[in-house]
Design a protein around this motif. Structure first.
Motif, short mmCIF file in Angstrom:
data_model
loop_
_atom_site.label_atom_id
_atom_site.label_comp_id
_atom_site.label_asym_id
_atom_site.label_seq_id
_atom_site.Cartn_x
_atom_site.Cartn_y
_atom_site.Cartn_z
N GLU A 317 30.90 7.95 20.95
CA GLU A 317 30.77 9.30 20.43
C GLU A 317 29.30 9.65 20.20
OE1 GLU A 317 32.94 7.12 19.03
OE2 GLU A 317 34.72 7.98 19.97
N GLN A 318 29.02 10.94 20.19
CA GLN A 318 27.66 11.41 19.94
C GLN A 318 27.21 10.98 18.55
OE1 GLN A 318 25.77 13.75 22.32
NE2 GLN A 318 24.44 12.37 21.19
N SER A 319 25.96 10.54 18.47
CA SER A 319 25.36 10.15 17.20
C SER A 319 24.26 11.15 16.85
CB SER A 319 24.79 8.73 17.29
OG SER A 319 25.80 7.81 17.68
N TYR A 320 23.80 11.11 15.57
CA TYR A 320 22.86 12.12 15.11
C TYR A 320 21.75 11.48 14.29
CZ TYR A 320 26.39 15.29 16.77
OH TYR A 320 27.27 15.95 17.58
N LEU A 321 20.50 11.86 14.62
CA LEU A 321 19.31 11.23 14.05
C LEU A 321 18.49 12.25 13.28
CD1 LEU A 321 17.27 8.71 14.09
CD2 LEU A 321 16.22 9.87 16.05
N VAL A 322 17.96 11.80 12.13
CA VAL A 322 16.92 12.52 11.41
C VAL A 322 15.76 11.55 11.24
CG1 VAL A 322 16.22 13.58 9.24
CG2 VAL A 322 18.45 14.10 10.20
N CYS A 323 14.64 11.82 11.89
CA CYS A 323 13.47 10.94 11.81
C CYS A 323 12.24 11.74 12.21
CB CYS A 323 13.66 9.72 12.72
SG CYS A 323 12.57 8.33 12.34
N PRO A 324 11.76 12.62 11.34
CA PRO A 324 10.70 13.57 11.70
C PRO A 324 9.34 12.90 11.82
CG PRO A 324 11.30 13.80 9.38
CD PRO A 324 12.24 12.80 9.95
N VAL A 325 8.91 12.67 13.04
CA VAL A 325 7.61 12.04 13.29
C VAL A 325 6.50 12.90 12.68
CG1 VAL A 325 5.97 11.34 15.08
CG2 VAL A 325 8.42 10.87 15.36
N GLY A 326 5.62 12.25 11.94
CA GLY A 326 4.51 12.94 11.30
C GLY A 326 4.76 13.32 9.86
N ILE A 328 6.25 12.48 5.91
CA ILE A 328 6.54 11.38 5.00
C ILE A 328 8.00 11.51 4.63
CG2 ILE A 328 6.03 10.34 2.76
CD1 ILE A 328 3.19 11.38 3.00
N SER A 329 8.82 10.72 5.25
CA SER A 329 10.26 10.93 5.15
C SER A 329 10.99 9.64 5.48
CB SER A 329 10.70 12.03 6.12
OG SER A 329 12.10 12.15 6.15
N ALA A 330 12.21 9.57 5.00
CA ALA A 330 13.11 8.52 5.46
C ALA A 330 13.66 8.90 6.83
CB ALA A 330 14.25 8.33 4.46
N CYS A 331 14.20 7.93 7.53
CA CYS A 331 14.89 8.16 8.79
C CYS A 331 16.33 7.70 8.64
CB CYS A 331 14.23 7.39 9.93
SG CYS A 331 12.54 7.90 10.33
N SER A 332 17.24 8.35 9.34
CA SER A 332 18.63 7.91 9.31
C SER A 332 19.31 8.30 10.60
CB SER A 332 19.39 8.51 8.12
OG SER A 332 19.50 9.92 8.24
N VAL A 333 20.32 7.50 10.97
CA VAL A 333 21.15 7.82 12.13
C VAL A 333 22.60 7.68 11.71
CG1 VAL A 333 21.01 5.45 13.03
CG2 VAL A 333 21.64 7.32 14.55
N VAL A 354 6.12 9.11 9.23
CA VAL A 354 6.91 8.51 10.30
C VAL A 354 6.07 8.51 11.58
CG1 VAL A 354 8.99 8.75 11.71
CG2 VAL A 354 9.07 9.24 9.25
N SER A 355 6.01 7.38 12.25
CA SER A 355 5.22 7.26 13.47
C SER A 355 6.13 7.32 14.70
CB SER A 355 4.41 5.96 13.48
OG SER A 355 5.28 4.84 13.45
N ALA A 356 5.53 7.49 15.86
CA ALA A 356 6.30 7.69 17.10
C ALA A 356 7.28 6.55 17.40
CB ALA A 356 5.33 7.89 18.26
#
Length: 374
Positions: A317-326, A328-333, A354-356
């Motif tokens: 199934e389709q998954s969804y990411l939040v990880c805004p490069v540049g 200061i944030s957490a990332c999650s999928v 968050v880096s590339a």
């Protein structure tokens, strides 16, 4: 489990208090990473569970009541608001409860207060009983006088324009969180209470006449094998940590409907980070029977509009990411394994932008997790 420690003010949009489980010694990680495979279009997953109450968010709080609390506003119940979109928040709905949020997007970041931020969250858990309440209210009993509903506990703090209230009326346990109350400053606690009290009365009145005719759902035990689900060695390898991280253990408890719902719904959480530090390299939340949150119906409603559609290795199934490069944030999928909704989050180091390479690391670790849950 016995009586638990209490956190009297739960910032529901920022700090998520869960019914959590302990973890034991880690097991070895997979030897090789697996490249993500293309995801198919979102499958027809199960639909949202039936609410135990015949009330919807739009009926629970009126536009006039929102303006009385926040000033002029056109807030509507949110469906794609990031702080409200998590397995533990949806646990309330999985128990047949009600979960509604109104507010803006000025969410505090990195613990820094934002005076423009406003939020009203109402959560209702059905079938409140003495054992459930005693377990989750701990040393902060429902002892308001006079009380809202049958019994209640309300705390308002004028200096930060915030209120929390837990109310029991009939067999409904209501949790209300309000932040950013429109009040002249400096404000006393009583000033904020006076503004919020009419809304609490109205919500209580509406829930007191809401029918509860749907059969209850059976409680589910959370998994405790964090060493299998999220091996510390794998986390160390993916994030190139100098030392082997350890597990942080949460015990069920806390002062919120959300915590009670997470217990009943069997939410599992695993947290891995440097020993002796509050920083987390990776954290996982898993909601059994929560896959409906990523169904086509929820996608069409715009729930995942603020996310990037991605593929996780081994997940169809389709998954969804939040990880805004540049930023200061957490990332999650967020992704689906079986009928469970899994969220894998990481703070990277929690301090720097968050880096590339970071989104790729999160997805790599998600692939490992998916393989352990198959």
């Amino acid at each position: 489990m016995g009586k638990n420690s209490v956190v009297p003010f739960v910032v529901s949009g920022v700090v998520l208090l869960l019914a959590l489980t302990g973890c034991v010694a880690p097991s070895p990680p997979p030897s090789n990473s697996v490249a993500p495979s293309p995801a198919s279009p979102t499958a027809e997953l199960s639909s949202a569970p039936a609410s135990r109450f015949d009330v919807v968010c739009a009926d629970l709080v009126t536009a006039g009541e929102l303006e009385a609390v926040f000033g002029p506003t056109n807030y509507q119940p949110r469906t794609n608001w990031l702080p409200s979109l998590s397995p533990v928040k949806y646990a309330v709905q999985n128990t047949g409860g009600v979960s509604c949020t109104w507010g803006n997007d000025d969410v505090p970041v990195g613990g820094v207060a934002n005076r423009a931020y406003q939020e009203l969250t109402v959560q209702v858990l059905p079938d409140a009983n003495a054992a459930q309440l005693e377990r989750h209210t701990g040393d902060d009993p429902l002892d308001d006088s006079p009380a809202f509903g049958d019994t209640s506990s309300t705390r308002c703090v004028g200096s930060i324009r915030l209120c929390t209230s837990n109310i029991v009326v009939g067999d409904a346990w209501i949790d209300v969180f309000v932040d950013g109350v429109a009040v002249a400053e400096p404000a006393a606690d009583a000033d904020v209470t006076a503004i919020v009290a009419p809304v609490l009365t109205a919500i209580t009145s509406r829930m007191s006449v809401a029918a509860n005719n749907v059969a209850p759902t059976a409680a589910i035990d959370a998994r405790t094998d964090c060493d299998v689900i999220l091996p510390a060695e794998t986390v160390q390898s993916v994030f190139e940590a100098a030392e082997l991280p350890g597990y942080s253990i949460y015990n069920g408890g806390g002062w919120s409907v959300m915590t009670g719902a997470a217990t009943l719904a069997g939410v599992t959480r695993c947290m891995v980070g440097p020993s002796g530090s509050d920083a987390m390299l990776a954290n996982l939340e898993m909601l059994p029977h929560g896959a409906w949150a990523l169904s086509a119906a929820e996608v069409e409603r715009g729930v995942w509009d603020n996310h990037e559609a991605v593929s996780v290795a081994g997940v169809t199934e389709q998954s969804y990411l939040v990880c805004p490069v540049g930023a200061i944030s957490a990332c999650s999928v967020d992704f689906v394994v079986g009928d469970a909704w899994v969220r894998l989050g990481t703070f990277i180091d929690g301090q720097n932008p968050v880096s590339a390479p970071d989104p790729g690391k999160v997805l790599e670790l998600a692939g490992y997790v998916a393989s352990t849950l198959k």
